[in-house]
Design a protein around this motif. Sequence first.
Motif, PDB file in Angstrom:
ATOM      1  N   TRP A  15       0.834  -1.209   0.000  1.00  0.00           N
ATOM      2  CA  TRP A  15       0.000   0.000   0.000  1.00  0.00           C
ATOM      3  C   TRP A  15       0.865   1.255   0.000  1.00  0.00           C
ATOM      4  CZ3 TRP A  15      -4.398  -0.650   4.140  1.00  0.00           C
ATOM      5  CH2 TRP A  15      -5.214  -1.726   3.782  1.00  0.00           C
ATOM      6  N   LEU A  16       2.075   1.129   0.521  1.00  0.00           N
ATOM      7  CA  LEU A  16       2.929   2.296   0.734  1.00  0.00           C
ATOM      8  C   LEU A  16       3.746   2.629  -0.509  1.00  0.00           C
ATOM      9  CD1 LEU A  16       4.180   1.379   4.302  1.00  0.00           C
ATOM     10  CD2 LEU A  16       2.278   2.896   3.686  1.00  0.00           C
ATOM     11  N   HIS A  17       3.932   3.908  -0.722  1.00  0.00           N
ATOM     12  CA  HIS A  17       4.739   4.405  -1.843  1.00  0.00           C
ATOM     13  C   HIS A  17       6.203   4.050  -1.593  1.00  0.00           C
ATOM     14  CE1 HIS A  17       6.468   7.263  -4.679  1.00  0.00           C
ATOM     15  NE2 HIS A  17       5.253   7.390  -5.198  1.00  0.00           N
ATOM     16  N   THR A  18       6.904   3.712  -2.644  1.00  0.00           N
ATOM     17  CA  THR A  18       8.318   3.331  -2.496  1.00  0.00           C
ATOM     18  C   THR A  18       9.150   4.466  -1.907  1.00  0.00           C
ATOM     19  OG1 THR A  18       8.713   3.910  -4.817  1.00  0.00           O
ATOM     20  CG2 THR A  18       8.273   1.589  -4.314  1.00  0.00           C
ATOM     21  N   ASP A  19       8.809   5.716  -2.221  1.00  0.00           N
ATOM     22  CA  ASP A  19       9.547   6.849  -1.643  1.00  0.00           C
ATOM     23  C   ASP A  19       9.345   6.930  -0.136  1.00  0.00           C
ATOM     24  OD1 ASP A  19      10.292   7.440  -4.217  1.00  0.00           O
ATOM     25  OD2 ASP A  19       9.124   9.280  -4.375  1.00  0.00           O
ATOM     26  N   PHE A  20       8.146   6.608   0.330  1.00  0.00           N
ATOM     27  CA  PHE A  20       7.893   6.621   1.769  1.00  0.00           C
ATOM     28  C   PHE A  20       8.692   5.523   2.462  1.00  0.00           C
ATOM     29  CE2 PHE A  20       5.477   5.152   5.483  1.00  0.00           C
ATOM     30  CZ  PHE A  20       5.569   6.300   6.254  1.00  0.00           C
ATOM     31  N   LYS A  21       8.740   4.355   1.850  1.00  0.00           N
ATOM     32  CA  LYS A  21       9.516   3.260   2.440  1.00  0.00           C
ATOM     33  C   LYS A  21      11.001   3.625   2.506  1.00  0.00           C
ATOM     34  CE  LYS A  21       7.232   0.132  -0.173  1.00  0.00           C
ATOM     35  NZ  LYS A  21       6.858  -1.175  -0.735  1.00  0.00           N
ATOM     36  N   ALA A  22      11.499   4.303   1.483  1.00  0.00           N
ATOM     37  CA  ALA A  22      12.895   4.744   1.490  1.00  0.00           C
ATOM     38  C   ALA A  22      13.112   5.784   2.585  1.00  0.00           C
ATOM     39  CB  ALA A  22      13.267   5.325   0.128  1.00  0.00           C
ATOM     40  N   LEU A  23      12.143   6.652   2.796  1.00  0.00           N
ATOM     41  CA  LEU A  23      12.232   7.664   3.846  1.00  0.00           C
ATOM     42  C   LEU A  23      12.286   7.007   5.224  1.00  0.00           C
ATOM     43  CD1 LEU A  23      12.102  10.603   4.862  1.00  0.00           C
ATOM     44  CD2 LEU A  23       9.608  10.462   4.650  1.00  0.00           C
ATOM     45  N   VAL A  24      11.428   6.031   5.470  1.00  0.00           N
ATOM     46  CA  VAL A  24      11.419   5.321   6.750  1.00  0.00           C
ATOM     47  C   VAL A  24      12.752   4.621   6.984  1.00  0.00           C
ATOM     48  CG1 VAL A  24      10.362   3.405   8.019  1.00  0.00           C
ATOM     49  CG2 VAL A  24       8.917   5.057   6.831  1.00  0.00           C
ATOM     50  N   PHE A  47       5.667  14.378   1.418  1.00  0.00           N
ATOM     51  CA  PHE A  47       6.219  13.188   0.798  1.00  0.00           C
ATOM     52  C   PHE A  47       5.053  12.289   0.415  1.00  0.00           C
ATOM     53  CE2 PHE A  47       6.249  12.916   5.376  1.00  0.00           C
ATOM     54  CZ  PHE A  47       5.469  11.785   5.611  1.00  0.00           C
ATOM     55  N   PRO A  48       5.218  11.452  -0.595  1.00  0.00           N
ATOM     56  CA  PRO A  48       4.143  10.530  -0.955  1.00  0.00           C
ATOM     57  C   PRO A  48       4.048   9.431   0.102  1.00  0.00           C
ATOM     58  CG  PRO A  48       6.056  10.152  -2.345  1.00  0.00           C
ATOM     59  CD  PRO A  48       6.361  11.356  -1.492  1.00  0.00           C
ATOM     60  N   LEU A  49       2.853   9.128   0.540  1.00  0.00           N
ATOM     61  CA  LEU A  49       2.649   8.090   1.548  1.00  0.00           C
ATOM     62  C   LEU A  49       2.116   6.801   0.925  1.00  0.00           C
ATOM     63  CD1 LEU A  49       2.464   7.098   4.493  1.00  0.00           C
ATOM     64  CD2 LEU A  49       0.212   8.174   4.594  1.00  0.00           C
ATOM     65  N   LEU A  50       1.050   6.927   0.154  1.00  0.00           N
ATOM     66  CA  LEU A  50       0.401   5.752  -0.428  1.00  0.00           C
ATOM     67  C   LEU A  50       0.708   5.644  -1.918  1.00  0.00           C
ATOM     68  CD1 LEU A  50      -3.081   6.173   1.260  1.00  0.00           C
ATOM     69  CD2 LEU A  50      -1.204   4.692   1.998  1.00  0.00           C
ATOM     70  N   CYS A  51       0.789   4.410  -2.410  1.00  0.00           N
ATOM     71  CA  CYS A  51       1.007   4.220  -3.844  1.00  0.00           C
ATOM     72  C   CYS A  51      -0.288   4.536  -4.590  1.00  0.00           C
ATOM     73  CB  CYS A  51       1.483   2.801  -4.132  1.00  0.00           C
ATOM     74  SG  CYS A  51       0.235   1.527  -3.918  1.00  0.00           S
ATOM     75  N   GLY A  52      -0.196   4.732  -5.869  1.00  0.00           N
ATOM     76  CA  GLY A  52      -1.342   5.095  -6.689  1.00  0.00           C
ATOM     77  C   GLY A  52      -2.471   4.080  -6.632  1.00  0.00           C
ATOM     78  N   GLU A  53      -2.145   2.795  -6.625  1.00  0.00           N
ATOM     79  CA  GLU A  53      -3.176   1.752  -6.568  1.00  0.00           C
ATOM     80  C   GLU A  53      -3.963   1.834  -5.258  1.00  0.00           C
ATOM     81  OE1 GLU A  53      -3.338  -3.022  -6.073  1.00  0.00           O
ATOM     82  OE2 GLU A  53      -1.974  -2.280  -7.621  1.00  0.00           O
ATOM     83  N   THR A  54      -3.285   2.111  -4.165  1.00  0.00           N
ATOM     84  CA  THR A  54      -3.971   2.240  -2.874  1.00  0.00           C
ATOM     85  C   THR A  54      -4.890   3.449  -2.885  1.00  0.00           C
ATOM     86  OG1 THR A  54      -2.103   1.183  -1.760  1.00  0.00           O
ATOM     87  CG2 THR A  54      -3.641   2.413  -0.386  1.00  0.00           C
ATOM     88  N   CYS A  55      -4.426   4.544  -3.445  1.00  0.00           N
ATOM     89  CA  CYS A  55      -5.278   5.737  -3.550  1.00  0.00           C
ATOM     90  C   CYS A  55      -6.512   5.432  -4.383  1.00  0.00           C
ATOM     91  CB  CYS A  55      -4.490   6.900  -4.153  1.00  0.00           C
ATOM     92  SG  CYS A  55      -3.176   7.511  -3.081  1.00  0.00           S
TER      93      CYS A  55
END
Length: 79
Positions: A15-24, A47-55
């Motif tokens: 569900w999470l955007h790859t940029d958010f995972k990199a930030l964490v 920062f982007p939190l959710l990926c497009g599919e989740t949105c």
Amino acid sequence: ADPALFEPAVVYDDWLHTDFKALVEALSNGEDARKLVKEEASDVFSFPLLCGETCDRLVDEVEAFQKSGLPARRPNSMN
């Protein structure tokens, strides 16, 4: 209805955007994460939190609720 969206104790990794995972990960490793966020104003970052599919899934859920005819209580904007 998408039952997975209503399980508050579970957040699926996909569900999470790859940029958010990199930030964490950067923050977990004590790295400087400023390159992974956008400063919108002084000390205000985005920062982007959710990926497009989740949105898309969330939008689909809201649209299905709106079409259901179930009563929806709106917040009082005067509070």
